[in-house]
Design a protein around this motif. Structure first.
Motif, PDB file in Angstrom:
ATOM      1  N   VAL A 275       0.842  -1.188   0.000  1.00 53.88           N
ATOM      2  CA  VAL A 275       0.000   0.000   0.000  1.00 53.88           C
ATOM      3  C   VAL A 275       0.880   1.242   0.000  1.00 53.88           C
ATOM      4  CG1 VAL A 275      -1.730   1.306   1.295  1.00 53.88           C
ATOM      5  CG2 VAL A 275      -1.870  -1.194   1.189  1.00 53.88           C
ATOM      6  N   VAL A 276       0.530   2.221  -0.827  1.00 58.08           N
ATOM      7  CA  VAL A 276       1.187   3.528  -0.797  1.00 58.08           C
ATOM      8  C   VAL A 276       0.610   4.284   0.392  1.00 58.08           C
ATOM      9  CG1 VAL A 276       1.646   5.662  -2.042  1.00 58.08           C
ATOM     10  CG2 VAL A 276       1.495   3.499  -3.279  1.00 58.08           C
ATOM     11  N   LEU A 277       1.424   4.521   1.404  1.00 57.32           N
ATOM     12  CA  LEU A 277       0.950   5.006   2.699  1.00 57.32           C
ATOM     13  C   LEU A 277       1.304   6.476   2.890  1.00 57.32           C
ATOM     14  CD1 LEU A 277      -0.534   4.047   5.207  1.00 57.32           C
ATOM     15  CD2 LEU A 277       1.666   3.470   6.224  1.00 57.32           C
ATOM     16  N   LYS A 283      -0.045  20.116   8.105  1.00 60.45           N
ATOM     17  CA  LYS A 283      -0.967  20.325   6.998  1.00 60.45           C
ATOM     18  C   LYS A 283      -0.475  19.672   5.712  1.00 60.45           C
ATOM     19  CE  LYS A 283      -2.980  24.652   8.686  1.00 60.45           C
ATOM     20  NZ  LYS A 283      -3.333  26.059   8.349  1.00 60.45           N
ATOM     21  N   PHE A 284       0.398  18.679   5.841  1.00 62.25           N
ATOM     22  CA  PHE A 284       0.954  18.001   4.678  1.00 62.25           C
ATOM     23  C   PHE A 284       0.804  16.491   4.836  1.00 62.25           C
ATOM     24  CE2 PHE A 284       2.984  22.099   4.620  1.00 62.25           C
ATOM     25  CZ  PHE A 284       3.064  22.418   3.272  1.00 62.25           C
ATOM     26  N   TYR A 285       0.766  15.816   3.684  1.00 65.72           N
ATOM     27  CA  TYR A 285       0.811  14.354   3.620  1.00 65.72           C
ATOM     28  C   TYR A 285       2.117  13.969   2.934  1.00 65.72           C
ATOM     29  CZ  TYR A 285      -4.125  14.057   4.912  1.00 65.72           C
ATOM     30  OH  TYR A 285      -5.330  14.136   5.580  1.00 65.72           O
ATOM     31  N   GLU A 286       2.841  13.069   3.547  1.00 70.65           N
ATOM     32  CA  GLU A 286       4.175  12.728   3.053  1.00 70.65           C
ATOM     33  C   GLU A 286       4.271  11.236   2.758  1.00 70.65           C
ATOM     34  OE1 GLU A 286       6.592  16.226   5.526  1.00 70.65           O
ATOM     35  OE2 GLU A 286       6.847  14.109   6.086  1.00 70.65           O
ATOM     36  N   LEU A 287       5.127  10.916   1.778  1.00 72.09           N
ATOM     37  CA  LEU A 287       5.478   9.545   1.419  1.00 72.09           C
ATOM     38  C   LEU A 287       6.965   9.352   1.663  1.00 72.09           C
ATOM     39  CD1 LEU A 287       3.590   9.142  -2.000  1.00 72.09           C
ATOM     40  CD2 LEU A 287       2.834   8.370   0.245  1.00 72.09           C
ATOM     41  N   ALA A 292       7.977   6.955  -1.633  1.00 75.23           N
ATOM     42  CA  ALA A 292       8.448   8.207  -2.215  1.00 75.23           C
ATOM     43  C   ALA A 292       8.898   7.997  -3.660  1.00 75.23           C
ATOM     44  CB  ALA A 292       9.593   8.770  -1.381  1.00 75.23           C
ATOM     45  N   GLU A 293       9.469   6.829  -3.955  1.00 71.91           N
ATOM     46  CA  GLU A 293       9.836   6.527  -5.340  1.00 71.91           C
ATOM     47  C   GLU A 293       8.594   6.498  -6.236  1.00 71.91           C
ATOM     48  OE1 GLU A 293      12.083   2.979  -5.631  1.00 71.91           O
ATOM     49  OE2 GLU A 293      13.650   3.605  -4.236  1.00 71.91           O
ATOM     50  N   ILE A 294       7.498   5.943  -5.717  1.00 74.31           N
ATOM     51  CA  ILE A 294       6.256   5.902  -6.499  1.00 74.31           C
ATOM     52  C   ILE A 294       5.723   7.311  -6.719  1.00 74.31           C
ATOM     53  CG2 ILE A 294       3.862   5.089  -6.476  1.00 74.31           C
ATOM     54  CD1 ILE A 294       4.818   2.645  -4.924  1.00 74.31           C
ATOM     55  N   GLY A 295       5.738   8.140  -5.663  1.00 69.81           N
ATOM     56  CA  GLY A 295       5.289   9.517  -5.826  1.00 69.81           C
ATOM     57  C   GLY A 295       6.141  10.291  -6.800  1.00 69.81           C
ATOM     58  N   HIS A 296       7.449  10.035  -6.779  1.00 73.43           N
ATOM     59  CA  HIS A 296       8.362  10.708  -7.711  1.00 73.43           C
ATOM     60  C   HIS A 296       8.132  10.240  -9.146  1.00 73.43           C
ATOM     61  CE1 HIS A 296      12.007  12.508  -9.312  1.00 73.43           C
ATOM     62  NE2 HIS A 296      12.415  11.320  -9.720  1.00 73.43           N
ATOM     63  N   GLY A 307      11.805  14.649   6.288  1.00 72.07           N
ATOM     64  CA  GLY A 307      10.690  13.882   6.802  1.00 72.07           C
ATOM     65  C   GLY A 307      11.060  13.043   7.988  1.00 72.07           C
ATOM     66  N   VAL A 308      10.413  11.904   8.132  1.00 77.06           N
ATOM     67  CA  VAL A 308      10.604  11.024   9.282  1.00 77.06           C
ATOM     68  C   VAL A 308      11.989  10.392   9.213  1.00 77.06           C
ATOM     69  CG1 VAL A 308       9.759   8.987  10.468  1.00 77.06           C
ATOM     70  CG2 VAL A 308       8.150  10.553   9.431  1.00 77.06           C
ATOM     71  N   GLY A 309      12.898  10.825  10.060  1.00 78.48           N
ATOM     72  CA  GLY A 309      14.231  10.248  10.119  1.00 78.48           C
ATOM     73  C   GLY A 309      15.157  10.677   9.008  1.00 78.48           C
ATOM     74  N   LYS A 310      14.871  11.810   8.360  1.00 77.99           N
ATOM     75  CA  LYS A 310      15.725  12.307   7.272  1.00 77.99           C
ATOM     76  C   LYS A 310      15.925  11.250   6.193  1.00 77.99           C
ATOM     77  CE  LYS A 310      16.325  16.277   9.247  1.00 77.99           C
ATOM     78  NZ  LYS A 310      15.675  17.482   8.708  1.00 77.99           N
ATOM     79  N   CYS A 311      14.835  10.660   5.741  1.00 77.43           N
ATOM     80  CA  CYS A 311      14.902   9.651   4.692  1.00 77.43           C
ATOM     81  C   CYS A 311      14.343  10.248   3.401  1.00 77.43           C
ATOM     82  CB  CYS A 311      14.119   8.407   5.090  1.00 77.43           C
ATOM     83  SG  CYS A 311      12.382   8.732   5.469  1.00 77.43           S
ATOM     84  N   ARG A 312      14.305   9.445   2.354  1.00 78.23           N
ATOM     85  CA  ARG A 312      13.758   9.916   1.082  1.00 78.23           C
ATOM     86  C   ARG A 312      12.279  10.238   1.263  1.00 78.23           C
ATOM     87  NH1 ARG A 312      15.069   5.263  -2.984  1.00 78.23           N
ATOM     88  NH2 ARG A 312      14.295   4.055  -1.212  1.00 78.23           N
ATOM     89  N   GLN A 313      11.877  11.395   0.777  1.00 73.55           N
ATOM     90  CA  GLN A 313      10.534  11.884   1.072  1.00 73.55           C
ATOM     91  C   GLN A 313       9.998  12.738  -0.058  1.00 73.55           C
ATOM     92  OE1 GLN A 313      10.193  15.460   2.304  1.00 73.55           O
ATOM     93  NE2 GLN A 313       7.971  15.318   2.257  1.00 73.55           N
TER      94      GLN A 313
END
Length: 826
Positions: A275-277, A283-287, A292-296, A307-313
């Motif tokens: 699932v793409v979560l 006020k933002f939704y993040e992947l 994040a690869e799918i969003g990109h 983002g969460v833990g300075k990961c790809r976002q």
């Protein structure tokens, strides 16, 4: 103004001093004057004015044409001789001079040629100033005084090159091209050294950013996400037969090092890797990471390390989340949203270091979507279970269950099938599911081939989802216990036990139903299961038998060319106005009647509509105002006892506003349909024929459904007068909940009324097809079944006799109908 001065300078008469040659030869004088007209600029000067159109006759450099703000024109052009007087009628007009075309030549090439002209011979230097173009036309002419006129015409270029006509080139591309040109050509020195240094630095920075982005989009900081190390929740690798790609193993030591927000995200994500979560942050939704690869890739969002833990976002604001979700679902992805259960102030009230609570609220898939642009066709999710042992005649038993989440309806059944899986193909063609759930190792090779075969038919792709047999398809006894414990189907008009009464193989059907229920429960669709109607489904019984291959060969729903509806029987008969009417038409085509009385009852209504054009027009006017009542009723039923989502901050009011709109639209739409039914009941002959088809409840009277509907109309007008765009308040949730519970008490009667609308729409569509056919049509004579069961030479049973038969899509060479055919009994 500067441009006008440049053009008008063509018409100035040269002074007498300009006619002298100062002792130079004609070629040298011509070359030197050309060089004075195009002086070599210093390196710190701009391009403007370097190459402007001039007259190439012998004239003094004091008449040099200055540049304007537009980019340079690239070649000298002589319009007419310099000795024309202002009052000379023989000279060209000002208009023709201005409209004359200009010539473009590369600036760097001109500059290089001018430098060579200073040291070369006069003739070679002059020739080098005007290089020939392959697509241009060069003309050498003389004026009245014998002076040469050099005119160069290029029909492909309509005017001077300006920024508006230049092709759009990205900035990074321009920087790289300029830097490469500066490095390769030493004589191209139009820009100062400081600008060259800046371009080189920008180019290097751009290349570095591209490299960083490439690395960002392909690598992860988490080693347990690496394909060579990834495992499921049970520690199995992808090559394992029991590997579950929906889960992820995260080492406990890595989980302990995470922050509270990281733990929130990865605790949910490790159970929903398919699932793409989306993770709500303010006020933002993040992947993150793989999502994040799918969003990109799919949405062209810029990927960063944050983002969460300075990961790809990647991310989007809450105002654009709905569109993003719809786009991903349309491309076949499952999408989930982790919402905030409280505001930041509420979290701070629990403690200074408290983290906002979040929870996975729901998961949307292409096969369970209930709103948005899903179209008129039904969206089905099918679960199928194959029996372990074959019957004595070599046939195989299958159990199945499928759901239409938008209409909130479940169906369950079973069937016997042969080795060619013809019945399985018929089920797939009839249901036309978006997704099929089956055991990963629980289907035979023939069944798997049938799934793949029929997944390629039609215009929409079929998603095949194999699941683990142990966890997803459990025994029938466990399914019974689960339904009773969870209270599933408690809102159904029929008991789930009654739905299984007509099913031959109860256990297989229950196993398939258990797999479907478990899948929906994982998608956070508990309300759908609890409030949905469950009905029995029969593939062949009670109708003409048409297997899957027959439906494909006859092109009933999709053609063999591109899988579309053009040229199919369904397309030819479909003149339905409502979406629910189109769905009923498909169901009728899949299950043709075999009983002569039922066939004649339908034909009687069609014939009455054809004879009464005013009634048919009135029916169409009412149907155009009716929304999709079947789906609206399903959404209203799904909201019963589902107030948990209304307490969510920020989106709770949005959900409540949608429910008010849905309920108001349902009540107002039912009023339109009820008025139509009341009018048809007043039509004597029409009422008689319709009563044999429709199973309508009592509409009028003190206990009629019409009076009951009036009360809900008054409630909508009082509490939600602007139900289409209502400004919700805290008390609206309770009021709406009470109204819905009272309304659903007569859900069975509302369903009967909606089904009556759909039948009228389909029968009207048949009448439209018969009235506007391109060939002759007549009502068939269907004889009743003979009571004499003995067959003799004279009485050979039912016969089929047709005269003048023609195919609606088999047109002749001239566009007319082909030669009709007759069918006679043998």
């Amino acid at each position: 103004m500067q441009r006008q001065k440049s053009i008008l300078s063509f018409f100035q008469k040269p002074s007498s001093g300009n006619q002298k040659s100062d002792g130079l030869s004609a070629g040298e004088m011509h070359s030197s004057q050309r060089l004075r007209q195009f002086p070599v600029k210093k390196q710190n000067q701009s391009f403007a004015g370097a190459n402007q159109p001039t007259v190439t006759t012998e004239k003094d450099s004091s008449l040099e044409i200055r540049g304007t703000d537009t980019p340079p024109e690239k070649a000298p052009r002589q319009i007419f001789s310099a000795n024309f007087s202002a009052n000379d009628d023989s000279r060209p007009s000002l208009f023709s001079s201005i409209m004359h075309k200009f010539v473009k030549v590369d600036d760097r090439e001109n500059s290089h040629q001018r430098n060579e002209g200073n040291g070369g011979s006069s003739k070679q230097g002059a020739a080098s100033q005007c290089p020939e173009k392959d697509n241009g036309l060069k003309s050498n002419r003389t004026d009245d005084q014998g002076r040469s006129l050099h005119i160069e015409i290029n029909d492909d270029i309509l005017g001077p090159e300006t920024p508006g006509v230049r092709p759009l080139v990205p900035r990074l591309k321009r920087i790289q091209d300029d830097c490469s040109n500066f490095e390769d050509k030493n004589d191209c020195s139009m820009l100062g050294s400081s600008k060259r240094v800046k371009f080189i630095q920008d180019s290097a920075a751009g290349k570095k950013n591209q490299g960083d982005l490439c690395n960002t989009s392909t690598t992860s900081k988490f080693g347990w996400l690496d394909p060579s190390r990834i495992r499921d929740a049970n520690g199995r690798r992808p090559g394992d037969a029991l590997y579950d790609k929906r889960t992820l193993y995260i080492p406990p030591e890595d989980l302990k090092k995470m922050t509270a927000s990281q733990k929130q995200y990865w605790s949910a994500k490790c159970q929903y890797m398919d699932v793409v979560l989306f993770f709500k942050v303010g006020k933002f939704y993040e992947l993150y990471e793989l999502d994040a690869e799918i969003g990109h890739k799919e949405l062209d969002w810029k990927m960063t390390l944050s983002g969460v833990g300075k990961c790809r976002q990647v991310g989007i604001s809450e105002s654009g989340i709905d569109d993003a979700v719809q786009k991903l679902i349309a491309r076949g992805y499952k999408v989930g949203r982790m919402e905030q259960l409280e505001t930041s102030d509420q979290a701070k009230a629990r403690g200074a270091n408290s983290v906002i609570s979040r929870k996975l609220v729901h998961v949307l898939t292409p096969s369970t979507i209930v709103d948005g642009s899903i179209g008129p066709d039904a969206v089905h999710l099918l679960a199928i279970k194959e029996g372990l042992c074959e019957l004595e005649n070599g046939s195989t038993v299958y159990g199945f269950a499928f759901v239409d989440c938008a209409a909130l309806k479940f169906w369950v059944g079973s069937f016997n099938d042969d080795a060619s899986c013809s019945a399985l193909g018929a089920l797939l063609m009839q249901v036309s599911p978006k997704e099929v759930i089956y055991e990963s190792r629980g289907l035979s090779k023939e069944a798997q081939k049938a799934l793949k075969k029929y997944s390629l038919t039609g215009s929409t792709a079929l998603q095949l989802t194999p699941v683990l047999p142990v966890t997803d398809f459990v025994d029938a006894s466990e399914v019974r216990n689960l339904i009773q414990q969870k209270g599933y189907f408690k809102g159904s008009c029929n008991s789930w036990n009654n739905a299984l009464d007509g099913v031959m193989h109860h256990d297989l059907a229950l196993c398939a139903l258990g797999g479907l229920v478990g899948h929906l429960s994982r998608l956070m669709l508990e309300d759908t299961i609890c409030n949905g109607d469950i009905l029995p489904y029969q593939v062949y019984r009670g109708c003409l038998r048409m297997d899957g291959q027959t439906l494909v060969n006859l092109e009933i729903f999709s053609n063999s060319a591109d899988g579309g509806p053009l040229g199919t029987l369904y397309k030819y008969l479909d003149s339905c106005i409502t979406s629910s009417g189109k769905r009923l038409l498909r169901s009728w085509i899949c299950h043709p009647l075999t009983d002569p009385e039922e066939i004649n009852n339908r034909l009687n209504v069609v014939e009455d509509l054809m004879k009464n054009s005013e009634t048919m027009l009135l029916v169409a006017q009412y149907l155009r105002k009716v929304p999709d009542l079947e789906r609206l009723l399903g959404r209203v039923k799904a909201s019963v006892h589902s107030s948990a989502s209304l307490i969510l901050p920020l989106i709770g009011k949005k959900i409540l506003k949608q429910r008010v709109k849905v309920f108001g639209s349902l009540v107002k739409g039912l009023r339109i349909g009820m008025d139509l039914l009341v009018l048809l009941q007043k039509e004597g002959r029409m009422n008689v024929s319709l009563s044999k088809i429709l199973n309508l409840p009592v509409l009028g009277g003190s206990d009629g459904l019409d009076k009951f509907l009036v009360q809900f109309e008054a409630a909508i007008d009082s509490d939600f007068p602007n139900y289409q765009d209502h400004d919700v308040t805290d008390s609206d949730a309770e009021i709406l909940s009470i109204l819905i519970e009272l309304f659903i008490e007569k859900a069975t009667l509302w369903s009967q009324v909606i089904h009556a609308f759909n039948c009228i729409d389909v029968l009207r569509s048949f009448a439209i097809t018969a009235n506007f056919a391109c060939g002759s049509m007549s009502r068939p004579v269907i004889l009743p079944n003979s009571k004499n069961t003995s067959l003799t030479q004279e009485n050979r049973g039912p016969i089929l006799k047709i005269k003048g038969l023609w195919h609606p899509f088999a047109l002749g060479e001239n566009g007319g109908l082909p030669v009709p055919n007759d069918i006679h009994p043998w």
